[in-house]
Design an enzyme around this catalytic site. Structure first.
Site, PDB file in Angstrom:
ATOM      1  N   LYS A 160       0.862  -1.202   0.000  1.00 27.18           N
ATOM      2  CA  LYS A 160       0.000   0.000   0.000  1.00 27.18           C
ATOM      3  C   LYS A 160       0.890   1.241   0.000  1.00 27.18           C
ATOM      4  O   LYS A 160       2.014   1.216   0.502  1.00 27.18           O
ATOM      5  CB  LYS A 160      -0.845   0.016   1.284  1.00 27.18           C
ATOM      6  CG  LYS A 160      -2.341  -0.193   1.039  1.00 27.18           C
ATOM      7  CD  LYS A 160      -3.122  -0.037   2.335  1.00 27.18           C
ATOM      8  CE  LYS A 160      -3.905   1.260   2.331  1.00 27.18           C
ATOM      9  NZ  LYS A 160      -4.680   1.468   3.553  1.00 27.18           N
ATOM     10  N   HIS A 198      13.436  -2.878  -2.080  1.00 28.28           N
ATOM     11  CA  HIS A 198      12.874  -3.078  -3.423  1.00 28.28           C
ATOM     12  C   HIS A 198      13.754  -4.078  -4.171  1.00 28.28           C
ATOM     13  O   HIS A 198      14.985  -3.972  -4.115  1.00 28.28           O
ATOM     14  CB  HIS A 198      12.789  -1.740  -4.171  1.00 28.28           C
ATOM     15  CG  HIS A 198      12.137  -1.868  -5.509  1.00 28.28           C
ATOM     16  ND1 HIS A 198      10.768  -1.996  -5.663  1.00 28.28           N
ATOM     17  CD2 HIS A 198      12.669  -1.943  -6.751  1.00 28.28           C
ATOM     18  CE1 HIS A 198      10.497  -2.139  -6.959  1.00 28.28           C
ATOM     19  NE2 HIS A 198      11.632  -2.106  -7.636  1.00 28.28           N
TER      20      HIS A 198
HETATM   21  C1  GRF Z   1      10.280  -8.695  -1.584  1.00 30.06           C
HETATM   22  O1  GRF Z   1      10.718  -9.094  -2.847  1.00 30.06           O
HETATM   23  C2  GRF Z   1      10.441  -7.214  -1.440  1.00 30.06           C
HETATM   24  O2  GRF Z   1      11.552  -6.705  -2.120  1.00 30.06           O
HETATM   25  C3  GRF Z   1       9.212  -6.698  -2.097  1.00 30.06           C
HETATM   26  O3  GRF Z   1       8.192  -7.609  -1.709  1.00 30.06           O
HETATM   27  C4  GRF Z   1       8.785  -8.861  -1.441  1.00 30.06           C
HETATM   28  C5  GRF Z   1       8.429  -9.228  -0.040  1.00 30.06           C
HETATM   29  O4  GRF Z   1       8.904 -10.497   0.205  1.00 30.06           O
HETATM   30  N1  GRF Z   1       8.949  -5.350  -1.671  1.00 30.06           N
HETATM   31  P1  GRF Z   1       8.742 -11.069   1.700  1.00 30.06           P
HETATM   32  O5  GRF Z   1       7.273 -10.916   2.060  1.00 30.06           O
HETATM   33  O6  GRF Z   1       9.625 -10.248   2.587  1.00 30.06           O
HETATM   34  O7  GRF Z   1       9.193 -12.487   1.587  1.00 30.06           O
END
Ligand code: GRF
Length: 200
Positions: free
Chosen positions: A86, A104
């Site tokens: 969000k 990211h």
């Molecule tokens: C990760 O790839 C992060 O970079 C992105 O969403 C994903 C979350 O993965 N923002 P997790 O829920 O921490 O396994």
């Protein structure tokens, strides 16, 4: 109780492997901080299960006003967006300037911004045929994925399989997110002219 430990809130929407890396590294005192609350906008997020297993308070919240009041109630020093899908309200971003870290799964400014999240990022990387990708941590400002960059880690793209690439990048996400939060909790991150200096 750790000396001048920072109060951390982790915001999630999914599986929470980045959250787990932070749980593990605050509990073993590598990070001088304590996760006070895990907040998800998805009540079925497995990350809430991870919080429960670690006996950390979890909350399912969709209302931005409730989100802000909970962050204030818990006296949060650092918000970590760990797969939080969000957009944060401006009021929170302003109140927590340079105190919100996002992870990211690409080398920002490539493959980021609107529509670039989760597996879509890695599919676009493979589609474009770039030879390197990676992960980025950055402070959050009012423009998605455009805040001051804290750390990046780069890997060679050796697969055409987006899910395989996602798993490879995820390992490095955990690494740089833990390091970035550690530096923050040691007051070693300074933003000067929009750029992050990691200092002593
Ligand atoms: C990760 O790839 C992060 O970079 C992105 O969403 C994903 C979350 O993965 N923002 P997790 O829920 O921490 O396994």
């Amino acid at each position: 109780m750790k000396s001048n430990s920072k109060n951390i809130a982790v915001l999630i929407s999914g599986g929470g492997t980045n959250l787990q890396a932070l749980i593990d590294n605050t509990r073993n005192n590598y990070i001088n901080g304590e996760i006070k609350i895990v907040i998800s906008n998805n009540k079925d997020a497995y990350g809430l299960e991870r919080a429960k297993n670690a006996e950390i308070e979890g909350a399912f919240i969709r209302d931005n006003d409730k989100l802000l009041s909970l962050l204030m109630e818990k006296d949060i020093d650092l918000i970590v967006l760990a797969g939080y899908l969000k957009i944060l309200p401006e009021e929170i971003i302003r109140k927590f300037e340079n105190k919100i870290i996002n992870i990211h799964p690409s080398l920002i400014p490539s493959f980021c911004g609107k529509g670039f999240y989760g597996l879509k990022v890695h599919e676009a990387v493979i589609e474009k045929g770039v030879k390197y990708t990676g992960a980025t941590t950055h402070f959050v400002n009012e423009n998605a994925d455009e805040g001051p960059i804290i750390m990046q880690k780069c890997i060679e793209v050796k697969t055409e399989d987006a899910e395989e690439l996602q798993q490879e990048v995820l390992k490095f996400e955990h690494e740089i997110l833990v390091e970035s939060v550690k530096y923050f909790c040691e007051d070693k991150l300074k933003v000067i002219d929009g750029k992050v200096k990691i200092g002593e």
